[in-house]
Enzyme design. Structure first.
Site, PDB file in Angstrom:
ATOM      1  N   ASP A  33      62.809  91.929  56.719  1.00 29.27           N
ATOM      2  CA  ASP A  33      62.238  90.589  56.519  1.00 29.27           C
ATOM      3  C   ASP A  33      63.349  89.651  56.067  1.00 29.27           C
ATOM      4  O   ASP A  33      64.288  90.082  55.389  1.00 29.27           O
ATOM      5  CB  ASP A  33      61.144  90.651  55.436  1.00 29.27           C
ATOM      6  CG  ASP A  33      60.111  89.549  55.600  1.00 29.27           C
ATOM      7  OD1 ASP A  33      58.941  89.853  55.866  1.00 29.27           O
ATOM      8  OD2 ASP A  33      60.486  88.360  55.462  1.00 29.27           O
ATOM      9  N   TYR A 146      53.016  77.279  69.125  1.00 30.03           N
ATOM     10  CA  TYR A 146      52.796  78.634  68.588  1.00 30.03           C
ATOM     11  C   TYR A 146      52.095  79.511  69.635  1.00 30.03           C
ATOM     12  O   TYR A 146      52.501  80.654  69.887  1.00 30.03           O
ATOM     13  CB  TYR A 146      51.959  78.550  67.301  1.00 30.03           C
ATOM     14  CG  TYR A 146      51.520  79.894  66.760  1.00 30.03           C
ATOM     15  CD1 TYR A 146      52.433  80.751  66.147  1.00 30.03           C
ATOM     16  CD2 TYR A 146      50.189  80.310  66.862  1.00 30.03           C
ATOM     17  CE1 TYR A 146      52.032  81.992  65.665  1.00 30.03           C
ATOM     18  CE2 TYR A 146      49.781  81.543  66.371  1.00 30.03           C
ATOM     19  CZ  TYR A 146      50.707  82.385  65.764  1.00 30.03           C
ATOM     20  OH  TYR A 146      50.304  83.607  65.289  1.00 30.03           O
TER      21      TYR A 146
END
Ligand code: NAD
Length: 323
Positions: A33, A146
């Site tokens: 991450d 998106y």
């Protein structure tokens, strides 16, 4: 020997729950991450676990992806920049993370010969299709940057299956909610934002008239879907996408009222908070409901927690962690 999973986006809402779930199931988990929207606090309790590794890296960096995927048999790809409004404000960043980043992880996984690549797809792929319930092979046109990125992910996964034989499974999540979901910032999801407003005795802001509906999906159903995808022995499941939802439609007004009711039991002043209605948002669909027959049939997906049961389960986490 237990298998190792590369879990991208593992410090985020869904990713951190997946890390915890698969550690409990006996897997080794390498969480990657860059902490852009994820938080260390989501995985703090896992750092000491002998089968857990945290790698701070960015999926836009291909070399980092190659390194991270080494020795992993499985990939659960969750890293992305979520939120329709963010993608309208920042299309370049959204494209770089959600398309180039996705391709980096997929190509690294292909080269490393991983056994399965399971990735987070999205109900936004249904776009402007008015058909309800949503069936996997009938999609409309994307309504936001998106949604474009999530559609492209599915197309890349399919083509990679044909070109290189990598086994992929796309899970189209529908409005997931539950513990570890970030309530803060302009791009936060609706449910934790409503809760945070109630806890601070502010009016939660509802876009439109609140009668828009969603197939709100409790996080535990998503964990179950990922487990089905990783463990199924049905060889027919690959190179496909599956709806992951509960299969029930709830309006935003219904969910807000339920949250208010449950939180009022803990703090009676919350019952007095008035709801505030604002303009509907660009790029939002009016109604959404999943047909989950394909996931049931192919993956043995059998979600147990309804939206209202999920809200009841999440309420203590909201009370303890968001206050
Ligand atoms: P989240 O923002 O909490 O998690 C995303 C994680 O990815 C974060 O930890 C973030 O730091 C990480 N990340 C972002 N860019 C990165 C980068 N360049 N490199 C490495 N890590 C990066 O969001 P979430 O709700 O947990 O979503 C997880 C996945 O599920 C995403 O792919 C999202 O598009 C998808 N999804 C979520 C929902 C939902 O309702 N939450 C619905 C449909 C699809």
């Amino acid at each position: 020997m237990s298998k190792r999973i590369l879990l991208t986006g593992g410090a985020g809402f869904i990713g951190s729950n997946l890390c915890e779930h698969f550690l409990q199931k006996g897997y080794k988990v390498r969480c990657l991450d860059n902490l852009s929207t994820g938080r260390m606090s989501n995985i703090q309790g896992l750092l000491e676990h002998p089968n857990f590794e945290f790698v701070e890296a960015d999926i836009r960096d291909f070399e980092a992806c190659v390194k991270a995927v080494q020795d992993c048999e499985l990939v659960l790809h969750q890293a992305a920049l979520g939120s329709v409004p963010r993608s309208i404000d920042r299309p370049l960043d959204t494209n770089a993370v959600n398309i180039t980043g996705f391709l980096n992880v997929l190509w690294a996984a292909t080269q490393e010969g991983v056994e399965r690549f399971v990735y987070a797809a999205s109900s936004s792929t249904y776009g402007d299709s008015k058909e309800l319930p949503k069936v996997e092979d009938r999609i409309g046109n994307p309504m936001s940057p998106y949604a474009v990125t999530k559609l492209v992910n599915e197309q890349y996964a399919k083509v990679f299956g044909q070109m290189y034989g990598i086994k992929t499974i796309g899970l189209r999540y529908f409005n997931v909610f539950g513990r570890n979901q970030d309530p803060d910032g302009a791009y936060a999801a609706a449910i934790p934002k409503f809760v945070k407003a109630f806890l601070e005795h502010r009016s939660p802001e509802i876009h439109g008239d609140g009668e828009q509906t969603r197939d709100f999906t409790y996080i535990d159903n998503v964990l179950h879907a990922n487990e089905c995808a990783l463990e199924t022995e049905n060889e027919e499941v690959f190179h496909e996408v599956y709806n992951v939802a509960f299969g029930e439609r709830t309006s935003v007004n219904q969910i807000v009222k339920k949250l208010q009711l449950l939180l009022s039991e803990k703090d009676p002043e919350i019952a007095e908070v008035e709801l505030k209605y604002a303009q509907a948002r660009k790029g939002d669909v009016r109604d959404s409901l999943a047909d989950i027959a394909k996931a049931r049939r192919m993956l043995n997906y059998n979600p147990k927690i309804s939206v209202l049961a999920g809200v009841e389960r999440a309420i203590d986490w909201y009370w303890n962690d968001l206050k």
